[in-house]
Motif scaffolding. Structure first.
Motif, PDB file in Angstrom:
ATOM      1  N   THR A 294     -13.640  12.882  -6.692  1.00  0.00           N
ATOM      2  CA  THR A 294     -12.014  13.230  -6.610  1.00  0.00           C
ATOM      3  C   THR A 294     -11.640  11.871  -6.259  1.00  0.00           C
ATOM      4  O   THR A 294     -12.136  11.258  -5.266  1.00  0.00           O
ATOM      5  CB  THR A 294     -11.938  14.261  -5.412  1.00  0.00           C
ATOM      6  OG1 THR A 294     -12.724  15.468  -5.906  1.00  0.00           O
ATOM      7  CG2 THR A 294     -10.418  14.585  -5.187  1.00  0.00           C
ATOM      8  N   PHE A 295     -10.366  11.356  -6.753  1.00  0.00           N
ATOM      9  CA  PHE A 295      -9.801  10.248  -6.566  1.00  0.00           C
ATOM     10  C   PHE A 295      -8.424  10.591  -5.965  1.00  0.00           C
ATOM     11  O   PHE A 295      -7.695  11.460  -6.723  1.00  0.00           O
ATOM     12  CB  PHE A 295      -9.643   9.164  -7.769  1.00  0.00           C
ATOM     13  CG  PHE A 295     -10.962   8.972  -8.431  1.00  0.00           C
ATOM     14  CD1 PHE A 295     -11.495   7.558  -7.810  1.00  0.00           C
ATOM     15  CD2 PHE A 295     -11.602   9.548  -8.834  1.00  0.00           C
ATOM     16  CE1 PHE A 295     -12.481   7.044  -8.170  1.00  0.00           C
ATOM     17  CE2 PHE A 295     -12.662   8.916  -9.416  1.00  0.00           C
ATOM     18  CZ  PHE A 295     -13.286   7.804  -9.075  1.00  0.00           C
ATOM     19  N   ALA A 296      -7.961  10.156  -4.925  1.00  0.00           N
ATOM     20  CA  ALA A 296      -6.415  10.289  -4.453  1.00  0.00           C
ATOM     21  C   ALA A 296      -5.623   9.449  -5.281  1.00  0.00           C
ATOM     22  O   ALA A 296      -5.967   8.503  -5.631  1.00  0.00           O
ATOM     23  CB  ALA A 296      -6.347   9.894  -2.898  1.00  0.00           C
ATOM     24  N   GLN A 297      -4.158  10.087  -5.513  1.00  0.00           N
ATOM     25  CA  GLN A 297      -3.403   9.264  -6.072  1.00  0.00           C
ATOM     26  C   GLN A 297      -2.685   8.255  -5.391  1.00  0.00           C
ATOM     27  O   GLN A 297      -2.420   8.435  -4.092  1.00  0.00           O
ATOM     28  CB  GLN A 297      -2.173   9.989  -6.785  1.00  0.00           C
ATOM     29  CG  GLN A 297      -1.316   9.458  -7.591  1.00  0.00           C
ATOM     30  CD  GLN A 297      -0.083  10.382  -7.995  1.00  0.00           C
ATOM     31  OE1 GLN A 297       0.477  11.376  -7.231  1.00  0.00           O
ATOM     32  NE2 GLN A 297       0.695   9.860  -8.960  1.00  0.00           N
TER      33      GLN A 297
ATOM     34  N   ASN B  18      -4.437   5.394 -10.689  1.00  0.00           N
ATOM     35  CA  ASN B  18      -2.798   5.683 -10.551  1.00  0.00           C
ATOM     36  C   ASN B  18      -2.392   7.116 -10.518  1.00  0.00           C
ATOM     37  O   ASN B  18      -1.573   7.645  -9.799  1.00  0.00           O
ATOM     38  CB  ASN B  18      -2.299   4.899 -11.737  1.00  0.00           C
ATOM     39  CG  ASN B  18      -0.549   4.658 -11.635  1.00  0.00           C
ATOM     40  OD1 ASN B  18      -0.335   4.383 -10.545  1.00  0.00           O
ATOM     41  ND2 ASN B  18       0.152   5.048 -12.520  1.00  0.00           N
ATOM     42  N   ASP B  19      -2.988   7.746 -11.389  1.00  0.00           N
ATOM     43  CA  ASP B  19      -2.823   9.078 -11.350  1.00  0.00           C
ATOM     44  C   ASP B  19      -3.615  10.179 -10.575  1.00  0.00           C
ATOM     45  O   ASP B  19      -2.882  11.464 -10.032  1.00  0.00           O
ATOM     46  CB  ASP B  19      -3.124   9.886 -12.900  1.00  0.00           C
ATOM     47  CG  ASP B  19      -1.995   8.924 -13.874  1.00  0.00           C
ATOM     48  OD1 ASP B  19      -1.182   8.350 -13.282  1.00  0.00           O
ATOM     49  OD2 ASP B  19      -2.305   8.899 -14.976  1.00  0.00           O
ATOM     50  N   GLY B  20      -4.762   9.677 -10.040  1.00  0.00           N
ATOM     51  CA  GLY B  20      -5.476  10.542  -9.117  1.00  0.00           C
ATOM     52  C   GLY B  20      -6.174  11.647  -9.766  1.00  0.00           C
ATOM     53  O   GLY B  20      -6.043  11.888 -11.065  1.00  0.00           O
ATOM     54  N   GLY B  21      -6.989  12.429  -9.339  1.00  0.00           N
ATOM     55  CA  GLY B  21      -7.390  13.657  -9.762  1.00  0.00           C
ATOM     56  C   GLY B  21      -8.876  13.729  -9.575  1.00  0.00           C
ATOM     57  O   GLY B  21      -9.557  12.939  -8.978  1.00  0.00           O
TER      58      GLY B  21
ATOM     59  N   GLY C 128       4.574   2.547 -12.900  1.00  0.00           N
ATOM     60  CA  GLY C 128       5.281   3.569 -13.367  1.00  0.00           C
ATOM     61  C   GLY C 128       6.724   3.635 -13.449  1.00  0.00           C
ATOM     62  O   GLY C 128       7.200   2.717 -12.826  1.00  0.00           O
ATOM     63  N   GLN C 129       7.413   4.605 -13.606  1.00  0.00           N
ATOM     64  CA  GLN C 129       8.885   5.085 -13.405  1.00  0.00           C
ATOM     65  C   GLN C 129       9.145   4.904 -12.076  1.00  0.00           C
ATOM     66  O   GLN C 129       8.661   5.857 -11.458  1.00  0.00           O
ATOM     67  CB  GLN C 129       9.410   6.005 -14.317  1.00  0.00           C
ATOM     68  CG  GLN C 129       9.053   6.099 -15.762  1.00  0.00           C
ATOM     69  CD  GLN C 129      10.296   4.941 -16.457  1.00  0.00           C
ATOM     70  OE1 GLN C 129      11.179   4.912 -15.678  1.00  0.00           O
ATOM     71  NE2 GLN C 129       9.988   4.532 -17.225  1.00  0.00           N
TER      72      GLN C 129
ATOM     73  N   LYS D 203       0.866  -1.076   0.035  1.00  0.00           N
ATOM     74  CA  LYS D 203      -0.033   0.007   0.055  1.00  0.00           C
ATOM     75  C   LYS D 203       0.668   1.196  -0.110  1.00  0.00           C
ATOM     76  O   LYS D 203       0.534   2.469   0.789  1.00  0.00           O
ATOM     77  CB  LYS D 203      -0.805   0.067   1.247  1.00  0.00           C
ATOM     78  CG  LYS D 203      -1.819  -1.044   1.079  1.00  0.00           C
ATOM     79  CD  LYS D 203      -2.943  -0.986   2.426  1.00  0.00           C
ATOM     80  CE  LYS D 203      -3.779  -2.161   2.402  1.00  0.00           C
ATOM     81  NZ  LYS D 203      -3.243  -3.674   2.178  1.00  0.00           N
ATOM     82  N   ASN D 204       1.874   1.383  -0.979  1.00  0.00           N
ATOM     83  CA  ASN D 204       2.735   2.526  -1.015  1.00  0.00           C
ATOM     84  C   ASN D 204       3.306   2.660  -2.420  1.00  0.00           C
ATOM     85  O   ASN D 204       3.112   1.602  -3.324  1.00  0.00           O
ATOM     86  CB  ASN D 204       3.782   2.579  -0.120  1.00  0.00           C
ATOM     87  CG  ASN D 204       4.630   1.265  -0.390  1.00  0.00           C
ATOM     88  OD1 ASN D 204       4.912   0.614  -1.314  1.00  0.00           O
ATOM     89  ND2 ASN D 204       5.783   1.054   0.710  1.00  0.00           N
ATOM     90  N   TRP D 205       3.948   3.603  -2.747  1.00  0.00           N
ATOM     91  CA  TRP D 205       4.764   3.825  -4.057  1.00  0.00           C
ATOM     92  C   TRP D 205       6.027   4.061  -3.456  1.00  0.00           C
ATOM     93  O   TRP D 205       6.749   4.786  -2.648  1.00  0.00           O
ATOM     94  CB  TRP D 205       4.290   4.973  -4.784  1.00  0.00           C
ATOM     95  CG  TRP D 205       5.168   5.072  -5.873  1.00  0.00           C
ATOM     96  CD1 TRP D 205       5.813   6.063  -6.443  1.00  0.00           C
ATOM     97  CD2 TRP D 205       5.160   4.075  -7.191  1.00  0.00           C
ATOM     98  NE1 TRP D 205       6.662   5.830  -7.464  1.00  0.00           N
ATOM     99  CE2 TRP D 205       6.160   4.914  -8.106  1.00  0.00           C
ATOM    100  CE3 TRP D 205       4.683   3.127  -7.477  1.00  0.00           C
ATOM    101  CZ2 TRP D 205       6.387   4.196  -9.273  1.00  0.00           C
ATOM    102  CZ3 TRP D 205       5.028   2.308  -8.608  1.00  0.00           C
ATOM    103  CH2 TRP D 205       5.884   3.027  -9.423  1.00  0.00           C
ATOM    104  N   LEU D 206       7.141   3.094  -4.177  1.00  0.00           N
ATOM    105  CA  LEU D 206       8.545   3.435  -3.858  1.00  0.00           C
ATOM    106  C   LEU D 206       9.334   4.056  -4.792  1.00  0.00           C
ATOM    107  O   LEU D 206       9.362   3.027  -5.962  1.00  0.00           O
ATOM    108  CB  LEU D 206       8.935   1.675  -3.604  1.00  0.00           C
ATOM    109  CG  LEU D 206      10.266   1.527  -2.691  1.00  0.00           C
ATOM    110  CD1 LEU D 206      10.194   2.275  -1.293  1.00  0.00           C
ATOM    111  CD2 LEU D 206      10.411   0.162  -2.484  1.00  0.00           C
TER     112      LEU D 206
END
Length: 177
Positions: free
Chosen positions: A146-149, A95-98, A154-155, A41-44
Protein backbone atom coordinates in the motif's frame (compact mmCIF):
# COMPACT_ATOMS: atom_id res chain seq x y z
CA UNK A 1 -5.32 62.99 -36.46
CA UNK A 2 -3.47 60.24 -38.31
CA UNK A 3 -3.27 56.77 -36.66
CA UNK A 4 0.26 55.49 -35.96
CA UNK A 5 0.33 52.25 -38.00
CA UNK A 6 4.02 51.59 -37.39
CA UNK A 7 3.46 51.56 -33.64
CA UNK A 8 0.42 49.32 -34.08
CA UNK A 9 2.42 46.88 -36.22
CA UNK A 10 5.20 46.88 -33.60
CA UNK A 11 2.67 46.07 -30.85
CA UNK A 12 1.13 43.26 -32.93
CA UNK A 13 4.58 41.76 -33.63
CA UNK A 14 5.51 41.99 -29.97
CA UNK A 15 2.26 40.29 -28.90
CA UNK A 16 2.79 37.58 -31.53
CA UNK A 17 6.35 36.87 -30.27
CA UNK A 18 5.10 36.78 -26.70
CA UNK A 19 2.30 34.33 -27.55
CA UNK A 20 4.81 31.94 -29.13
CA UNK A 21 7.02 32.07 -25.99
CA UNK A 22 4.20 31.60 -23.45
CA UNK A 23 3.91 27.76 -23.72
CA UNK A 24 7.64 27.36 -22.92
CA UNK A 25 7.35 29.70 -19.93
CA UNK A 26 4.20 27.88 -18.79
CA UNK A 27 6.00 24.51 -18.98
CA UNK A 28 8.90 25.89 -16.93
CA UNK A 29 6.48 27.29 -14.36
CA UNK A 30 4.67 23.92 -14.11
CA UNK A 31 7.94 21.96 -13.75
CA UNK A 32 9.12 24.31 -10.99
CA UNK A 33 5.72 23.99 -9.26
CA UNK A 34 5.99 20.17 -9.29
CA UNK A 35 9.57 20.18 -8.02
CA UNK A 36 8.60 22.61 -5.27
CA UNK A 37 6.13 19.97 -4.00
CA UNK A 38 9.16 17.83 -3.05
CA UNK A 39 10.67 20.69 -1.04
CA UNK A 40 7.41 21.68 0.70
CA UNK A 41 6.17 18.03 1.03
CA UNK A 42 2.60 18.95 0.17
CA UNK A 43 0.09 19.32 -2.67
CA UNK A 44 -1.26 22.79 -3.29
CA UNK A 45 -4.67 23.04 -4.98
CA UNK A 46 -7.32 25.34 -3.52
CA UNK A 47 -5.75 24.58 -0.13
CA UNK A 48 -2.59 22.92 1.14
CA UNK A 49 -2.62 19.12 1.57
CA UNK A 50 0.52 17.90 3.42
CA UNK A 51 2.00 14.52 2.46
CA UNK A 52 1.62 11.65 4.90
CA UNK A 53 4.85 11.08 6.84
CA UNK A 54 6.87 7.89 6.30
CA UNK A 55 7.39 5.63 9.29
CA UNK A 56 10.31 3.48 8.21
CA UNK A 57 12.78 5.76 6.47
CA UNK A 58 14.64 8.78 7.74
CA UNK A 59 15.33 11.68 5.42
CA UNK A 60 13.13 13.49 2.95
CA UNK A 61 9.85 11.96 1.81
CA UNK A 62 9.95 10.52 -1.75
CA UNK A 63 13.63 11.37 -2.14
CA UNK A 64 16.11 8.54 -1.81
CA UNK A 65 18.31 9.05 -4.86
CA UNK A 66 16.56 12.13 -6.32
CA UNK A 67 15.72 10.32 -9.57
CA UNK A 68 11.98 10.99 -9.40
CA UNK A 69 12.37 14.71 -8.71
CA UNK A 70 15.03 15.13 -11.41
CA UNK A 71 12.91 13.30 -13.99
CA UNK A 72 10.09 15.89 -13.98
CA UNK A 73 10.49 17.87 -17.19
CA UNK A 74 8.81 19.22 -20.32
CA UNK A 75 7.57 16.31 -22.43
CA UNK A 76 6.16 18.29 -25.35
CA UNK A 77 5.50 21.96 -26.00
CA UNK A 78 3.18 22.98 -28.84
CA UNK A 79 1.88 26.27 -30.15
CA UNK A 80 -0.88 26.49 -27.54
CA UNK A 81 -0.10 23.80 -24.95
CA UNK A 82 2.67 22.35 -22.79
CA UNK A 83 2.91 18.84 -21.36
CA UNK A 84 5.14 18.05 -18.40
CA UNK A 85 5.74 14.60 -16.99
CA UNK A 86 8.21 11.93 -15.96
CA UNK A 87 9.47 8.64 -17.34
CA UNK A 88 10.11 7.00 -13.96
CA UNK A 89 7.99 3.83 -13.73
CA UNK A 90 7.01 4.27 -10.06
CA UNK A 91 5.95 7.92 -10.40
CA UNK A 92 2.25 7.15 -10.96
CA UNK A 93 2.23 4.81 -7.96
CA UNK A 94 3.46 7.55 -5.61
CA UNK A 95 1.41 10.33 -7.23
CA UNK A 96 -1.91 8.44 -7.14
CA UNK A 97 -1.36 6.07 -4.21
CA UNK A 98 -3.25 2.82 -3.77
CA UNK A 99 -2.80 -0.85 -2.97
CA UNK A 100 -1.03 -3.20 -5.37
CA UNK A 101 -0.92 -7.00 -5.30
CA UNK A 102 1.09 -9.41 -7.36
CA UNK A 103 3.58 -12.23 -7.43
CA UNK A 104 7.33 -11.75 -7.31
CA UNK A 105 10.13 -14.22 -7.92
CA UNK A 106 12.87 -14.54 -5.33
CA UNK A 107 16.16 -15.67 -6.83
CA UNK A 108 18.36 -18.33 -5.31
CA UNK A 109 20.68 -16.74 -2.78
CA UNK A 110 22.81 -17.64 0.21
CA UNK A 111 22.31 -16.42 3.76
CA UNK A 112 25.40 -15.93 5.95
CA UNK A 113 25.50 -17.15 9.53
CA UNK A 114 24.22 -14.53 11.95
CA UNK A 115 22.74 -14.07 15.42
CA UNK A 116 18.96 -13.64 15.68
CA UNK A 117 17.16 -11.64 18.38
CA UNK A 118 14.08 -13.03 20.10
CA UNK A 119 10.75 -11.97 18.59
CA UNK A 120 7.06 -12.91 18.47
CA UNK A 121 5.59 -14.36 15.27
CA UNK A 122 1.91 -15.28 14.89
CA UNK A 123 1.46 -15.20 18.67
CA UNK A 124 4.36 -17.56 19.34
CA UNK A 125 7.65 -16.56 20.91
CA UNK A 126 10.79 -17.34 18.86
CA UNK A 127 13.96 -17.62 20.95
CA UNK A 128 17.19 -15.79 20.23
CA UNK A 129 19.86 -17.94 18.66
CA UNK A 130 22.37 -18.41 15.89
CA UNK A 131 21.23 -19.00 12.32
CA UNK A 132 23.58 -21.20 10.33
CA UNK A 133 24.65 -20.31 6.80
CA UNK A 134 22.32 -21.81 4.21
CA UNK A 135 21.07 -21.45 0.64
CA UNK A 136 17.54 -20.26 -0.14
CA UNK A 137 16.10 -21.85 -3.28
CA UNK A 138 14.37 -19.80 -5.94
CA UNK A 139 10.66 -19.38 -5.23
CA UNK A 140 7.67 -17.13 -5.84
CA UNK A 141 5.74 -15.18 -3.24
CA UNK A 142 2.65 -13.03 -3.23
CA UNK A 143 2.83 -9.43 -2.11
CA UNK A 144 0.40 -6.69 -1.18
CA UNK A 145 1.82 -3.18 -0.87
CA UNK A 146 0.00 0.00 0.00
CA UNK A 147 1.31 3.40 -1.01
CA UNK A 148 0.00 6.65 0.46
CA UNK A 149 -0.92 9.28 -2.11
CA UNK A 150 1.76 11.94 -2.29
CA UNK A 151 0.65 14.05 -5.22
CA UNK A 152 3.39 16.09 -6.89
CA UNK A 153 2.15 16.47 -10.48
CA UNK A 154 -1.31 17.15 -11.93
CA UNK A 155 -4.07 19.74 -12.19
CA UNK A 156 -3.95 22.42 -9.49
CA UNK A 157 -6.02 25.57 -9.04
CA UNK A 158 -2.98 27.32 -7.55
CA UNK A 159 -0.88 26.47 -10.62
CA UNK A 160 -3.71 27.61 -12.91
CA UNK A 161 -3.80 30.95 -11.08
CA UNK A 162 0.00 31.30 -11.44
CA UNK A 163 -0.21 30.53 -15.17
CA UNK A 164 -3.06 33.01 -15.66
CA UNK A 165 -1.08 35.73 -13.87
CA UNK A 166 2.05 34.98 -15.94
CA UNK A 167 0.10 35.10 -19.23
CA UNK A 168 -1.59 38.39 -18.30
CA UNK A 169 1.67 40.04 -17.27
CA UNK A 170 3.48 38.86 -20.45
CA UNK A 171 0.70 40.22 -22.67
CA UNK A 172 0.70 43.51 -20.73
CA UNK A 173 4.47 43.84 -21.25
CA UNK A 174 4.07 43.14 -24.97
CA UNK A 175 1.37 45.77 -25.39
CA UNK A 176 3.46 48.45 -23.63
CA UNK A 177 6.15 48.35 -26.34
Amino acid sequence: MQPDFKRLIRICDSVNRTITRIPHKAATLAVNFSKERFRKKNWLDTSEHPWKKTKKRKGSTLIKSGRLKRSIRQIHVGADYAIIGTDVPYARTHNDGGTFTGVETVRTHSVKAHKRKAYIRAGKRVKAGTVRAHIVKSHKRRFKRTFAQRKFIGQSQHLTNQLTGMIQSEIQKAIRV
